[in-house]
Design a protein around this motif. Sequence first.
Motif, PDB file in Angstrom:
ATOM      1  N   ILE A  62       0.843  -1.192   0.000  1.00 14.49           N
ATOM      2  CA  ILE A  62       0.000   0.000   0.000  1.00 14.49           C
ATOM      3  C   ILE A  62       0.879   1.243   0.000  1.00 14.49           C
ATOM      4  O   ILE A  62       1.797   1.349   0.824  1.00 14.49           O
ATOM      5  N   LYS A  63       0.603   2.171  -0.911  1.00 12.33           N
ATOM      6  CA  LYS A  63       1.380   3.405  -0.990  1.00 12.33           C
ATOM      7  C   LYS A  63       0.443   4.570  -1.308  1.00 12.33           C
ATOM      8  O   LYS A  63      -0.481   4.434  -2.104  1.00 12.33           O
ATOM      9  N   PHE A  64       0.716   5.710  -0.674  1.00  7.68           N
ATOM     10  CA  PHE A  64      -0.058   6.919  -0.925  1.00  7.68           C
ATOM     11  C   PHE A  64       0.876   8.026  -1.410  1.00  7.68           C
ATOM     12  O   PHE A  64       1.991   8.177  -0.889  1.00  7.68           O
ATOM     13  N   TYR A  65       0.397   8.810  -2.375  1.00 10.75           N
ATOM     14  CA  TYR A  65       1.098   9.994  -2.876  1.00 10.75           C
ATOM     15  C   TYR A  65       0.114  11.159  -2.770  1.00 10.75           C
ATOM     16  O   TYR A  65      -0.895  11.201  -3.486  1.00 10.75           O
ATOM     17  N   LEU A  66       0.393  12.086  -1.847  1.00 12.16           N
ATOM     18  CA  LEU A  66      -0.596  13.096  -1.479  1.00 12.16           C
ATOM     19  C   LEU A  66      -0.101  14.509  -1.772  1.00 12.16           C
ATOM     20  O   LEU A  66       1.059  14.838  -1.488  1.00 12.16           O
ATOM     21  N   GLY A  67      -0.992  15.305  -2.316  1.00  8.80           N
ATOM     22  CA  GLY A  67      -0.667  16.694  -2.593  1.00  8.80           C
ATOM     23  C   GLY A  67      -0.709  17.535  -1.320  1.00  8.80           C
ATOM     24  O   GLY A  67      -1.530  17.292  -0.429  1.00  8.80           O
ATOM     25  N   ILE A  68       0.193  18.516  -1.257  1.00 10.65           N
ATOM     26  CA  ILE A  68       0.230  19.429  -0.111  1.00 10.65           C
ATOM     27  C   ILE A  68       0.139  20.866  -0.606  1.00 10.65           C
ATOM     28  O   ILE A  68       1.017  21.353  -1.321  1.00 10.65           O
ATOM     29  N   VAL A  69      -0.973  21.518  -0.280  1.00  8.14           N
ATOM     30  CA  VAL A  69      -1.135  22.960  -0.487  1.00  8.14           C
ATOM     31  C   VAL A  69      -1.707  23.522   0.817  1.00  8.14           C
ATOM     32  O   VAL A  69      -2.172  22.757   1.669  1.00  8.14           O
ATOM     33  N   GLU A  70      -1.670  24.801   0.957  1.00  9.16           N
ATOM     34  CA  GLU A  70      -2.152  25.413   2.202  1.00  9.16           C
ATOM     35  C   GLU A  70      -3.588  24.988   2.513  1.00  9.16           C
ATOM     36  O   GLU A  70      -4.501  25.153   1.711  1.00  9.16           O
ATOM     37  N   LYS A  71      -3.772  24.384   3.685  1.00  2.15           N
ATOM     38  CA  LYS A  71      -5.084  23.954   4.181  1.00  2.15           C
ATOM     39  C   LYS A  71      -5.779  22.958   3.246  1.00  2.15           C
ATOM     40  O   LYS A  71      -6.998  22.865   3.213  1.00  2.15           O
ATOM     41  N   GLY A  72      -4.980  22.190   2.494  1.00  4.10           N
ATOM     42  CA  GLY A  72      -5.557  21.200   1.579  1.00  4.10           C
ATOM     43  C   GLY A  72      -5.666  19.821   2.198  1.00  4.10           C
ATOM     44  O   GLY A  72      -6.752  19.255   2.293  1.00  4.10           O
ATOM     45  N   THR A  73      -4.554  19.285   2.664  1.00  2.00           N
ATOM     46  CA  THR A  73      -4.527  17.965   3.314  1.00  2.00           C
ATOM     47  C   THR A  73      -4.398  18.170   4.824  1.00  2.00           C
ATOM     48  O   THR A  73      -3.602  18.986   5.281  1.00  2.00           O
ATOM     49  N   SER A  74      -5.159  17.403   5.586  1.00  2.00           N
ATOM     50  CA  SER A  74      -5.244  17.668   7.028  1.00  2.00           C
ATOM     51  C   SER A  74      -4.150  16.961   7.838  1.00  2.00           C
ATOM     52  O   SER A  74      -3.601  15.928   7.428  1.00  2.00           O
ATOM     53  N   LYS A  75      -3.882  17.534   9.020  1.00  4.10           N
ATOM     54  CA  LYS A  75      -2.900  16.979   9.947  1.00  4.10           C
ATOM     55  C   LYS A  75      -3.324  15.579  10.397  1.00  4.10           C
ATOM     56  O   LYS A  75      -2.494  14.656  10.471  1.00  4.10           O
ATOM     57  N   GLU A  76      -4.621  15.392  10.679  1.00  4.30           N
ATOM     58  CA  GLU A  76      -5.099  14.102  11.163  1.00  4.30           C
ATOM     59  C   GLU A  76      -4.871  12.991  10.134  1.00  4.30           C
ATOM     60  O   GLU A  76      -4.515  11.862  10.490  1.00  4.30           O
ATOM     61  N   ALA A  77      -5.075  13.303   8.854  1.00  2.82           N
ATOM     62  CA  ALA A  77      -4.888  12.294   7.801  1.00  2.82           C
ATOM     63  C   ALA A  77      -3.432  11.854   7.722  1.00  2.82           C
ATOM     64  O   ALA A  77      -3.125  10.661   7.613  1.00  2.82           O
ATOM     65  N   LEU A  78      -2.513  12.827   7.811  1.00  4.80           N
ATOM     66  CA  LEU A  78      -1.086  12.506   7.747  1.00  4.80           C
ATOM     67  C   LEU A  78      -0.632  11.758   9.003  1.00  4.80           C
ATOM     68  O   LEU A  78       0.199  10.848   8.934  1.00  4.80           O
ATOM     69  N   GLU A  79      -1.176  12.146  10.145  1.00  3.79           N
ATOM     70  CA  GLU A  79      -0.840  11.436  11.386  1.00  3.79           C
ATOM     71  C   GLU A  79      -1.275   9.973  11.316  1.00  3.79           C
ATOM     72  O   GLU A  79      -0.571   9.078  11.795  1.00  3.79           O
ATOM     73  N   SER A 181       5.400  25.463   8.924  1.00  2.00           N
ATOM     74  CA  SER A 181       5.533  26.351   7.762  1.00  2.00           C
ATOM     75  C   SER A 181       4.180  26.853   7.250  1.00  2.00           C
ATOM     76  O   SER A 181       4.129  27.684   6.342  1.00  2.00           O
ATOM     77  N   GLY A 182       3.056  26.341   7.812  1.00  2.00           N
ATOM     78  CA  GLY A 182       1.738  26.867   7.462  1.00  2.00           C
ATOM     79  C   GLY A 182       1.027  26.139   6.337  1.00  2.00           C
ATOM     80  O   GLY A 182       0.048  26.648   5.796  1.00  2.00           O
ATOM     81  N   PHE A 183       1.504  24.955   5.990  1.00  2.00           N
ATOM     82  CA  PHE A 183       0.827  24.180   4.942  1.00  2.00           C
ATOM     83  C   PHE A 183      -0.296  23.319   5.509  1.00  2.00           C
ATOM     84  O   PHE A 183      -1.376  23.232   4.940  1.00  2.00           O
ATOM     85  N   VAL A 184      -0.038  22.678   6.644  1.00  2.00           N
ATOM     86  CA  VAL A 184      -0.963  21.683   7.179  1.00  2.00           C
ATOM     87  C   VAL A 184      -1.614  22.185   8.461  1.00  2.00           C
ATOM     88  O   VAL A 184      -0.934  22.713   9.348  1.00  2.00           O
ATOM     89  N   PHE A 185      -2.972  22.001   8.533  1.00  2.00           N
ATOM     90  CA  PHE A 185      -3.750  22.451   9.692  1.00  2.00           C
ATOM     91  C   PHE A 185      -4.641  21.311  10.179  1.00  2.00           C
ATOM     92  O   PHE A 185      -4.773  20.279   9.520  1.00  2.00           O
ATOM     93  N   ASP A 186      -5.251  21.532  11.348  1.00  2.00           N
ATOM     94  CA  ASP A 186      -6.260  20.586  11.810  1.00  2.00           C
ATOM     95  C   ASP A 186      -7.375  20.501  10.771  1.00  2.00           C
ATOM     96  O   ASP A 186      -7.645  21.467  10.050  1.00  2.00           O
ATOM     97  N   GLU A 187      -8.060  19.376  10.744  1.00  2.00           N
ATOM     98  CA  GLU A 187      -9.086  19.147   9.715  1.00  2.00           C
ATOM     99  C   GLU A 187     -10.175  20.219   9.734  1.00  2.00           C
ATOM    100  O   GLU A 187     -10.680  20.617   8.681  1.00  2.00           O
ATOM    101  N   SER A 188     -10.541  20.696  10.917  1.00  2.00           N
ATOM    102  CA  SER A 188     -11.608  21.704  11.009  1.00  2.00           C
ATOM    103  C   SER A 188     -11.214  23.030  10.370  1.00  2.00           C
ATOM    104  O   SER A 188     -12.062  23.858  10.068  1.00  2.00           O
ATOM    105  N   GLN A 189      -9.903  23.225  10.135  1.00  2.00           N
ATOM    106  CA  GLN A 189      -9.443  24.477   9.543  1.00  2.00           C
ATOM    107  C   GLN A 189      -9.072  24.340   8.065  1.00  2.00           C
ATOM    108  O   GLN A 189      -8.651  25.301   7.442  1.00  2.00           O
TER     109      GLN A 189
END
Length: 516
Positions: A62-79, A181-189
């Motif tokens: 299993i492998k994931f390749y995820l895009g990162i933009v400001e407030k796009g992908t959540s902290k909880e998902a990466l955790e 750096s301000g790319f990833v936030f909690d899901e609610s944000q």
Amino acid sequence: MIVEFIGHGIKGNKKTVGDYICSSLNDNTYNSFTAFSAFTKMSGINTIKEELLKAKADGKSIKFYLGIVEKGTSKEALEFMIENSIPTWIFCTSSSIMFHPKIYFFDGDKKTRFITGSSNLTKPGLFDNIEASTLMEFNPTDTQGQKFKKQFLNYFETILDGTDQNIEKLNNDVLKDLIESGFVFDESQTRDDFNYTSKNKDLFNKRKKNTFKKEELGDLETFKTRRGSSMYEDTVTQYYLDNWDGLFKEYLEYSEKENRKTVARDYENHRLYTWYRKQKIFYSKKIIPTEHFEKLEKAGFYFGDANELMWQNIEEEWLDVLLDAILDKEDIRMNHRYVYKDRNLGTWLVGVRQANKKGKKMELKKLINDLGFYFKDTSRSTKDVIERFAQDLMESEEPSKMNFRNRFNNQVSSKKNKISIKLQRKVEEAWKSKFNEDLKWEVSSRAVDKTEEWKAFRYDKKRNPEGKWYKGKSYLGNIYEWVYHKKKDKRKMDLVIDKFNKTELEELKAEGFPIK
């Protein structure tokens, strides 16, 4: 190949992209899962979490390749990915071009499945939003499917192997850096799931809700030709004539490079594809300039149905494979198990034979016969087996008496009463002409077939608890020499190969017997 449209969000469609991902993760046909997503949220992961973790526990890759933009992908998902040791790579760049694919790729030994479309790894994207995706499923022998898979792997090669400068393997340090750096936030944000839809009602109330009027859209017939140039018009224009020579030169270069006479619809130079289509349109309308037609005809341009040509090319490829097998003096078998140079030649021959029985592909049968391969040569009927024996004996310039006698003992002698007198005489005459002696139909005790005794040893749990086909003389006893020669000489093994089932043949092959 199976191709299906997956749409959800309209008409209450029950099968969503999320449903297909879950069922694919549960399907043991697939042993790997690769996901590309522009936006990923825990809301989406939660909908497939149970199936995802089970697939991981079952040993699937299993492998994931995820895009990162400001407030796009959540902290909880990466955790979640880090905590569950799921290999994940993030694509983060300073460029204004973002990582935007949504691809769910399942692969296995017998089947491959792609789901591509608009659905991100979020709950709305997988289940609720109005989304559109395409599901493609194909097996290893599907040439079009394998071409698609190869194109996918080639295009994303630097992403998949982690060499792209914007790709980074996810771990706790990387996640901390993305948060600070301000790319990833909690899901609610994050955006996408929450902010957009919550504002819809307020914004919608501010609209004037003007309705478009059909008459304001303009002349649709005129609009069809307003696509940048008159190359799109179905008439021979001056613009077309001025550009013809240059595009013809590009076509010749393309044809030589790709070794094909048709231009693929998905070819990167869409202008050349459009020009190619024009030639066929103008030819069918009988308005193609004579000078152009002559040049195209000389270059081998194909004016017919490209789909028909594709099948002709496929058949030509198979004929080439068959010819190579004949030249290699292969023992060609017309069954689904027969493989030559990693190509399922036996399956193709079975398909042609079945089509012939329905009166189809008779011209292809003639081409196959012209190569020197005859379908009856693979027949197991008594008459055809004995006819083949007589023919092979007559055509052999220096036949080995011992080999033909062994073949006769195993394939012919016991069937004397099942064939016509005429065929008996044919075999006897062939033998007399080659060995200058009368043929004896009786099998000498020295040449007795010992296959049944061999099988009895294989399944004797007391004498042979390991279930082996080949062991020392102290185990095999008086059949040791007979079995030994079957292992060392393919021709001798071929004399009895028809007496084993598929499982037994696989076992024999694993023990080093000369079986293809």
